[in-house]
Scaffold this motif. Structure first.
Motif, mmCIF file in Angstrom:
data_model
loop_
_atom_site.group_PDB
_atom_site.id
_atom_site.type_symbol
_atom_site.label_atom_id
_atom_site.label_comp_id
_atom_site.label_asym_id
_atom_site.label_seq_id
_atom_site.Cartn_x
_atom_site.Cartn_y
_atom_site.Cartn_z
ATOM 1 N N LEU A 133 5.667 -5.981 -1.819
ATOM 2 C CA LEU A 133 5.509 -5.444 -2.944
ATOM 3 C C LEU A 133 6.727 -4.308 -3.354
ATOM 4 O O LEU A 133 7.226 -4.467 -4.606
ATOM 5 N N LEU A 134 6.949 -3.507 -2.577
ATOM 6 C CA LEU A 134 7.810 -2.478 -2.781
ATOM 7 C C LEU A 134 9.158 -2.754 -2.686
ATOM 8 O O LEU A 134 10.229 -2.544 -3.642
ATOM 9 N N THR A 135 9.738 -3.952 -1.873
ATOM 10 C CA THR A 135 10.798 -4.490 -1.881
ATOM 11 C C THR A 135 11.235 -5.354 -3.274
ATOM 12 O O THR A 135 12.203 -5.300 -3.899
ATOM 13 N N ALA A 136 10.063 -5.925 -3.692
ATOM 14 C CA ALA A 136 10.190 -6.618 -4.966
ATOM 15 C C ALA A 136 10.654 -5.657 -6.235
ATOM 16 O O ALA A 136 11.334 -6.184 -7.062
ATOM 17 N N ILE A 137 10.260 -4.445 -6.213
ATOM 18 C CA ILE A 137 10.538 -3.609 -7.177
ATOM 19 C C ILE A 137 11.701 -2.595 -6.702
ATOM 20 O O ILE A 137 11.953 -1.555 -7.467
ATOM 21 N N GLY A 138 12.265 -2.764 -5.747
ATOM 22 C CA GLY A 138 13.582 -1.929 -5.163
ATOM 23 C C GLY A 138 13.305 -0.593 -4.444
ATOM 24 O O GLY A 138 14.127 0.378 -4.470
ATOM 25 N N TYR A 139 11.976 -0.664 -3.716
ATOM 26 C CA TYR A 139 11.737 0.443 -3.133
ATOM 27 C C TYR A 139 11.409 0.060 -1.641
ATOM 28 O O TYR A 139 11.511 -1.241 -1.338
ATOM 29 N N THR A 140 11.460 1.090 -0.491
ATOM 30 C CA THR A 140 11.280 0.963 0.721
ATOM 31 C C THR A 140 10.199 1.671 1.397
ATOM 32 O O THR A 140 9.744 2.380 0.587
ATOM 33 N N LEU A 141 9.569 1.038 2.289
ATOM 34 C CA LEU A 141 8.442 1.783 3.123
ATOM 35 C C LEU A 141 9.110 2.608 4.133
ATOM 36 O O LEU A 141 9.761 1.900 4.868
ATOM 37 N N GLN A 142 8.715 3.884 4.222
ATOM 38 C CA GLN A 142 9.059 4.582 5.612
ATOM 39 C C GLN A 142 8.014 5.231 5.890
ATOM 40 O O GLN A 142 7.272 5.911 5.317
ATOM 41 N N ILE A 143 8.128 5.361 7.163
ATOM 42 C CA ILE A 143 7.015 5.823 7.919
ATOM 43 C C ILE A 143 7.687 6.824 9.086
ATOM 44 O O ILE A 143 8.812 6.544 9.836
ATOM 45 N N SER A 144 7.340 8.167 9.069
ATOM 46 C CA SER A 144 7.867 9.307 9.737
ATOM 47 C C SER A 144 6.769 10.050 10.275
ATOM 48 O O SER A 144 5.830 10.168 9.813
ATOM 49 N N LYS A 145 7.212 10.709 11.494
ATOM 50 C CA LYS A 145 6.396 11.364 12.202
ATOM 51 C C LYS A 145 6.129 12.801 11.605
ATOM 52 O O LYS A 145 7.448 13.269 11.341
ATOM 53 N N THR A 146 5.187 13.248 11.453
ATOM 54 C CA THR A 146 5.085 14.386 10.746
ATOM 55 C C THR A 146 4.763 15.569 12.308
ATOM 56 O O THR A 146 4.271 15.115 13.159
ATOM 57 N N LYS A 147 4.983 16.849 12.055
ATOM 58 C CA LYS A 147 4.992 17.907 13.104
ATOM 59 C C LYS A 147 3.601 18.348 13.093
ATOM 60 O O LYS A 147 2.939 18.714 11.904
ATOM 61 N N PRO A 148 3.154 18.389 14.088
ATOM 62 C CA PRO A 148 1.417 18.941 14.179
ATOM 63 C C PRO A 148 1.461 20.502 13.710
ATOM 64 O O PRO A 148 2.434 21.044 13.751
ATOM 65 N N MET A 174 1.256 10.588 1.225
ATOM 66 C CA MET A 174 0.362 10.294 -0.013
ATOM 67 C C MET A 174 0.044 8.739 0.182
ATOM 68 O O MET A 174 0.706 7.798 0.457
ATOM 69 N N PRO A 175 -1.290 8.708 0.019
ATOM 70 C CA PRO A 175 -1.903 7.318 0.267
ATOM 71 C C PRO A 175 -1.417 6.407 -0.802
ATOM 72 O O PRO A 175 -1.238 6.679 -2.028
ATOM 73 N N ILE A 176 -1.116 5.044 -0.586
ATOM 74 C CA ILE A 176 -0.584 4.168 -1.624
ATOM 75 C C ILE A 176 -1.848 3.329 -1.974
ATOM 76 O O ILE A 176 -2.390 2.723 -1.148
ATOM 77 N N THR A 177 -2.157 3.538 -3.146
ATOM 78 C CA THR A 177 -3.285 2.960 -3.851
ATOM 79 C C THR A 177 -2.592 1.903 -5.069
ATOM 80 O O THR A 177 -1.677 2.117 -5.338
ATOM 81 N N LYS A 178 -3.953 1.447 -5.608
ATOM 82 C CA LYS A 178 -3.473 0.271 -6.569
ATOM 83 C C LYS A 178 -2.918 1.124 -7.816
ATOM 84 O O LYS A 178 -1.839 0.826 -8.337
ATOM 85 N N ASP A 179 -3.348 2.304 -7.880
ATOM 86 C CA ASP A 179 -2.842 3.330 -9.031
ATOM 87 C C ASP A 179 -1.364 3.548 -8.811
ATOM 88 O O ASP A 179 -0.499 3.768 -9.781
ATOM 89 N N THR A 180 -1.020 3.883 -7.642
ATOM 90 C CA THR A 180 0.238 4.135 -7.183
ATOM 91 C C THR A 180 1.200 2.950 -7.558
ATOM 92 O O THR A 180 2.232 3.199 -8.103
#
Length: 65
Positions: free
Chosen positions: A50-65, A1-7
């Motif tokens: 931004l995410l850390t400031a509200i208690g979230y973390t950013l996670q990047i994971s590899k997707t399977k093709p 899911m792309p992170i946008t201003k709305d997100t």
């Protein structure tokens, strides 16, 4: 899911803070934050702050093709 201003706005609403409060908590200028969204120039580092400031973390994971 792309992170946008709305997100980010939705996350703020769920945490009961404004975007202005989020910017402050993240050590960012509110106007500068809005400019980054407008120009699509939000960096991964900005997003982490931004995410850390509200208690979230950013996670990047590899997707399977």
């Amino acid at each position: 899911m792309p992170i946008t201003k709305d997100t980010i706005k939705e996350l703020c609403m769920s945490e009961h803070i404004t975007m202005k409060e989020l910017a402050s908590k993240a050590g960012m200028n509110y106007t500068g934050l809005l400019d980054k969204f407008r120009r699509n120039s939000l960096t991964v580092r900005d997003l982490e702050k931004l995410l850390t400031a509200i208690g979230y973390t950013l996670q990047i994971s590899k997707t399977k093709p």
